[in-house]
Design an enzyme around this catalytic site. Structure first.
Site, PDB file in Angstrom:
ATOM      1  N   GLU A  40       0.841  -1.200   0.000  1.00  0.00           N
ATOM      2  CA  GLU A  40       0.000   0.000   0.000  1.00  0.00           C
ATOM      3  C   GLU A  40       0.875   1.248   0.000  1.00  0.00           C
ATOM      4  OE1 GLU A  40      -3.359   2.266   2.788  1.00  0.00           O
ATOM      5  OE2 GLU A  40      -1.984   0.799   3.651  1.00  0.00           O
ATOM      6  N   CYS A 113      -7.236  -2.421   5.365  1.00  0.00           N
ATOM      7  CA  CYS A 113      -6.167  -2.426   6.363  1.00  0.00           C
ATOM      8  C   CYS A 113      -6.649  -1.796   7.663  1.00  0.00           C
ATOM      9  CB  CYS A 113      -4.941  -1.666   5.851  1.00  0.00           C
ATOM     10  SG  CYS A 113      -3.573  -1.674   7.043  1.00  0.00           S
ATOM     11  N   ASN A 211      -9.091 -13.815   0.517  1.00  0.00           N
ATOM     12  CA  ASN A 211      -7.860 -13.478   1.213  1.00  0.00           C
ATOM     13  C   ASN A 211      -8.027 -13.770   2.704  1.00  0.00           C
ATOM     14  OD1 ASN A 211      -6.290 -10.507   2.379  1.00  0.00           O
ATOM     15  ND2 ASN A 211      -5.205 -12.283   1.608  1.00  0.00           N
ATOM     16  N   GLY A 212      -6.938 -14.176   3.352  1.00  0.00           N
ATOM     17  CA  GLY A 212      -6.974 -14.387   4.792  1.00  0.00           C
ATOM     18  C   GLY A 212      -6.776 -15.822   5.217  1.00  0.00           C
ATOM     19  N   GLY A 213      -6.412 -16.706   4.295  1.00  0.00           N
ATOM     20  CA  GLY A 213      -6.306 -18.120   4.646  1.00  0.00           C
ATOM     21  C   GLY A 213      -4.920 -18.611   4.972  1.00  0.00           C
ATOM     22  N   ALA A 239      -0.960 -13.776   1.404  1.00  0.00           N
ATOM     23  CA  ALA A 239      -0.078 -12.811   2.057  1.00  0.00           C
ATOM     24  C   ALA A 239       0.987 -13.559   2.857  1.00  0.00           C
ATOM     25  CB  ALA A 239      -0.878 -11.867   2.946  1.00  0.00           C
ATOM     26  N   ARG A 240       0.674 -13.943   4.075  1.00  0.00           N
ATOM     27  CA  ARG A 240       1.688 -14.514   4.961  1.00  0.00           C
ATOM     28  C   ARG A 240       2.317 -15.800   4.424  1.00  0.00           C
ATOM     29  NH1 ARG A 240       1.453 -12.479  10.390  1.00  0.00           N
ATOM     30  NH2 ARG A 240       0.019 -10.711  10.433  1.00  0.00           N
TER      31      ARG A 240
END
Length: 469
Positions: A40, A113, A211-213, A239-240
């Site tokens: 971002e 975010c 997203n988020g898994g 992401a992670r």
């Protein structure tokens, strides 16, 4: 991927602050990601940037007034990189989008975010409470740029409110909606709400990116499809899981982490990534091994050379630097002004010369010699002012002696070399015989050799006895 970017049935590298810089994005593409998002970037900062074509690195840089590179991209990712911005203002969002649109494949607005650096300006998840502003920003962007526009949201406290927002976003004309399946006050330790993501996917016709898994659903490439099916989404954004090992995108399975880290480092060197950003990303990959011997070496590194040494890649560092230096020299052209030509640049006396390190002994550099001369003349100590050029990170220094300024018109690869070059200019313009430095060094070397010869010529005990008899 030619033409307009599609968000249907893709796997993407999610936008991550301090992680989604050029080396990580290129690495993710190498390993199989279809689309990569940059970190971002705040609209206020980006709006002040100028676009610079960096011929040395072969990149396009967006450079802030203080010469920091805010966003760097290259041809290799042009058709697949999404520029994510933090914004709360439609006009400023459009200005930034128009600044970058020719160099990216799509524009994304961060609306999810929850961290303070984003929400305190009314950006990120703070926008979820202002659907009118969301609509105004997205409508302005969709009608004002030539590339697809998307947004990334979090789910709202009620499913009904989440679906209402998603349908309203769809009507603005966005190409896709990414949904992080957690509420604004939830963090990665909380389970992802796949039911909410699936409900959004059924409620709108545009692709929905789940997203988020990463925490509990995606460990390997095989888990990506399972997460996609569990969420009922068109696509998946990681992401992670990707931050910890970017080779999670490989259909053939992940690579050994050390190999991945070396490939990351090579991209970081090739594109002159800021050393502290590279160190941060490498430490994220190490995770629970950050206190290992390798982890400690990486954490202790202060620049790209030291990072390369920590990773046992000093040869790669030197080869990359040599290649960049060669390209830099080639761009300067074969014709260079001879260093004997003295010119004025405003109130600064200049000569076109490079500092040749091998011509000076370590203990008697031009800076040291100029300092000693100034002391003998009872003058104030020379002062140096150094600047760095954004497009290739080269340095140029100006030395002030007795209120007069001197510098080389050529740029150097390091601050130290730039200061030495300005000292050489000063010495030569003032007619101070800097060659005495070399002669003194040469004389000392010859004296040392003569002394060594005399030692070798000393008579042995037998010779002394014979001579005394």
């Amino acid at each position: 991927m030619a033409g307009r970017l599609s968000f249907a049935n893709i796997t993407a590298l999610a936008p991550m602050v301090r992680v989604g810089t050029l080396p990580m994005r290129l690495l993710a593409l190498d390993y199989g990601a279809d689309v990569v998002y940059c970190e971002e970037l705040i609209d206020i900062k980006m709006a002040q940037c100028r676009r610079v074509e960096n011929e040395v690195l072969q990149t396009v840089d967006f450079v802030a007034p203080d010469d920091r590179v805010m966003f760097r991209t290259c041809e290799k990712e042009k058709q697949r990189v999404v520029f994510q911005m933090g914004t709360a203002d439609p006009e400023r969002a459009l200005a930034v989008a128009r600044l970058v649109e020719k160099d990216v494949a799509a524009i994304d607005v961060n609306m999810g975010c929850p961290k303070e650096y984003s929400t305190k300006g009314g950006m990120g998840a703070a926008l979820l409470s202002h659907p009118d502003k969301i609509e105004a920003i997205l409508t302005k962007l969709v009608s004002g740029v030539s590339v697809p526009v998307t947004c990334k949201i979090r789910i709202l406290p009620s499913l009904e409110d989440t679906l209402t927002l998603a349908r309203r976003i769809e009507k603005t004309g966005v190409a896709a909606i990414a949904v992080h399946g957690r509420f604004k006050d939830e963090r990665p330790r909380h389970p992802v709400h796949c039911d909410y993501i699936g409900a959004v996917a059924r409620a709108v016709a545009v692709p929905v990116i789940a997203n988020g898994g990463s925490l509990d659903l995606v460990k390997t490439h095989g888990d990506i499809r399972a997460f996609k099916e569990a969420a009922g989404a068109s696509s998946v954004m990681l992401a992670r899981a990707a931050m910890w090992n970017p080779s999670v995108f490989r259909s053939a399975g992940p690579l050994p982490l050390h190999d991945v880290m070396i490939q990351y480092l090579k991209y970081a060197l090739r594109y002159d990534n800021h050393a502290f950003n590279s160190k941060y990303c490498l430490c994220q990959m190490l995770r629970d091994k950050v206190e290992s011997a390798l982890g400690k070496r990486v954490q202790a590194a202060q620049d790209n050379r030291e990072l390369s040494e920590a990773m046992d890649q000093l040869d790669a560092f030197e080869e990359t630097q040599a290649a960049l230096d060669a390209r830099r020299d080639a761009l300067r052209g074969p014709e260079r002004p001879p260093d004997r030509v003295i010119a004025l640049d405003g109130d600064v006396t200049t000569m076109a010369l490079k500092f040749e390190r091998r011509e000076y002994p370590p203990q008697l550099t031009p800076k040291m010699f100029l300092l000693e001369w100034s002391r003998r003349q009872k003058l104030e100590q020379p002062t140096y002012q150094t600047v760095q050029r954004a497009q290739d990170r080269a340095f140029q220094s100006t030395v002030t002696v007795e209120k007069r300024k001197y510098r080389s018109s050529l740029w150097e690869k390091s601050k130290k070399f730039a200061e030495q070059a300005s000292a050489v200019v000063c010495l030569r313009v003032l007619g101070i015989p800097e060659s005495h430095v070399g002669r003194r060094h040469k004389r000392k070397t010859e004296d040392d050799r003569d002394g060594a010869r005399e030692k070798r010529k000393k008579p042995t005990a037998g010779e002394r006895q014979t001579a005394g008899s």
